[in-house]
Design an enzyme around this catalytic site. Structure first.
Site, PDB file in Angstrom:
ATOM      1  N   LYS A  11     -11.397  -1.276  50.997  1.00  0.00           N
ATOM      2  CA  LYS A  11     -12.601  -2.127  51.082  1.00  0.00           C
ATOM      3  C   LYS A  11     -13.629  -1.686  50.036  1.00  0.00           C
ATOM      4  CE  LYS A  11     -11.489  -2.936  55.877  1.00  0.00           C
ATOM      5  NZ  LYS A  11     -11.930  -3.267  57.225  1.00  0.00           N
ATOM      6  N   HIS A  97      -8.247 -11.772  54.383  1.00  0.00           N
ATOM      7  CA  HIS A  97      -8.800 -10.752  55.285  1.00  0.00           C
ATOM      8  C   HIS A  97      -9.951 -11.358  56.093  1.00  0.00           C
ATOM      9  CE1 HIS A  97     -10.752  -7.171  56.768  1.00  0.00           C
ATOM     10  NE2 HIS A  97      -9.606  -6.558  56.577  1.00  0.00           N
ATOM     11  N   GLU A  99     -12.730 -10.276  56.820  1.00  0.00           N
ATOM     12  CA  GLU A  99     -14.063 -10.108  56.216  1.00  0.00           C
ATOM     13  C   GLU A  99     -14.307 -11.160  55.133  1.00  0.00           C
ATOM     14  OE1 GLU A  99     -13.541  -5.936  55.388  1.00  0.00           O
ATOM     15  OE2 GLU A  99     -13.553  -5.570  57.555  1.00  0.00           O
ATOM     16  N   GLU A 169      -4.183  -8.782  62.317  1.00  0.00           N
ATOM     17  CA  GLU A 169      -5.360  -7.943  62.497  1.00  0.00           C
ATOM     18  C   GLU A 169      -6.317  -8.615  63.477  1.00  0.00           C
ATOM     19  OE1 GLU A 169      -5.899  -5.166  58.891  1.00  0.00           O
ATOM     20  OE2 GLU A 169      -6.937  -7.014  58.438  1.00  0.00           O
ATOM     21  N   GLY A 175     -12.281  -1.898  62.427  1.00  0.00           N
ATOM     22  CA  GLY A 175     -13.428  -1.012  62.216  1.00  0.00           C
ATOM     23  C   GLY A 175     -14.218  -0.709  63.488  1.00  0.00           C
TER      24      GLY A 175
HETATM   25  P1  PGA Z   1      -9.735  -0.602  60.061  1.00  0.00           P
HETATM   26  O1  PGA Z   1      -9.568  -1.864  59.074  1.00  0.00           O
HETATM   27  O2  PGA Z   1      -8.417   0.172  59.974  1.00  0.00           O
HETATM   28  O3  PGA Z   1     -10.868   0.172  59.503  1.00  0.00           O
HETATM   29  O4  PGA Z   1      -9.964  -1.141  61.422  1.00  0.00           O
HETATM   30  C1  PGA Z   1      -8.338  -2.552  58.950  1.00  0.00           C
HETATM   31  C2  PGA Z   1      -8.497  -3.689  57.974  1.00  0.00           C
HETATM   32  O5  PGA Z   1      -9.546  -4.333  57.975  1.00  0.00           O
HETATM   33  O6  PGA Z   1      -7.574  -3.981  57.184  1.00  0.00           O
END
Ligand code: PGA
Length: 252
Positions: A11, A97, A99, A169, A175
């Site tokens: 990220k 993703h 995000e 995910e 996160g």
């Molecule tokens: P994380 O993120 O392992 O920090 O939960 C995973 C991702 O967003 O790919």
């Protein structure tokens, strides 16, 4: 046999010096591992890709992008295109993703275009899908994940779909330190494989790697990866420390 993959999504983390240190440590530790039958990918910020590609020369490590533009070249300030990633020799790129979906308003139609341009450039998409908490609480998670796959990927021909890596995910796990239980992960991964089977047949569906992502760490990776349909992980936070990331790779 489908590929076992651990991919690290850095990220927007690390300064240049910190990235250099992490790569140095990682390469050092990977050197001592038997990686046969496993694929290790790191997706650093684009600024550090060249450095990562140089380090990756020393060990079996692939470098991937975190995102790419839906366009080839042109007046798209700040964007990075698939032909650019291809010209750096990259094999993978994360697409869709949560995000990007949340903060950049990326929708299925745009993501379908990104997938197409990646495949045209010989880059394997690591395509992310997953429900938000409200959708799971309303028991809509299967429906949501199915429609994300159908809308962004089911226009592909079978031979194109064969180059896709899927990453489940659950957004509520990213996160947050709240991991899906091994049972929840296996249940969804088996469902995803069924969705792919219904469209492309069992032979192709059995070849598709489905990764789990969302607070996967050095402690819980082995129980997640032990499930039949969990073929590895997409790792955020825990990929930022060499020892943790290597422990996750060892769990595969
Ligand atoms: P994380 O993120 O392992 O920090 O939960 C995973 C991702 O967003 O790919």
């Amino acid at each position: 046999m489908r590929k076992k993959i651990v991919a690290g999504n850095w990220k927007m983390n690390k300064t240049f010096q910190d990235a250099d240190d992490l790569l140095d440590e990682l390469v050092d530790q990977l050197d001592d591992l038997d990686l046969s039958g496993k694929k290790v990918v790191i997706c650093p910020p684009a600024l550090y890709m060249e450095m990562a590609v140089d380090y990756a020369d020393e060990v079996p490590l692939s470098v991937g992008g975190q995102d790419l533009s839906a366009y080839e070249f042109g007046a798209y300030t700040g964007e990075i295109s698939a032909p650019m990633l291809q010209s750096m020799g990259l094999e993978y790129c994360i697409i869709g993703h949560s995000e990007r979906r949340k903060y950049h308003g990326e929708n299925d139609a745009l993501l379908a275009k990104k997938v197409d341009i990646a495949l045209d450039c010989g880059i394997n998409p690591i395509f992310c899908i997953g429900e938000v908490l409200e959708e799971r609480e309303a028991e809509k998670h299967f429906e949501v994940v199915k429609s994300q796959i159908e809308n962004a990927l089911f226009h592909l021909k079978a031979e194109e779909f064969g180059n896709i890596v899927l990453a489940y995910e659950p957004v509520w796990a990213i996160g947050t330190g709240k991991t899906a239980s091994p049972e929840q992960a296996q249940e969804m991964h088996a469902f995803i494989r069924k969705v792919v089977t219904d469209k492309y047949g069992a032979d192709l569906a059995n070849e598709v790697s489905i990764l789990y992502g969302g607070s996967c760490n050095a402690k819980n990776a082995s129980e997640l990866f032990a499930n039949e349909d969990v073929d590895g992980g997409l790792i955020g936070g825990a990929s930022l420390k060499a020892a943790d990331f290597v422990q996750i790779i060892k769990s595969l």
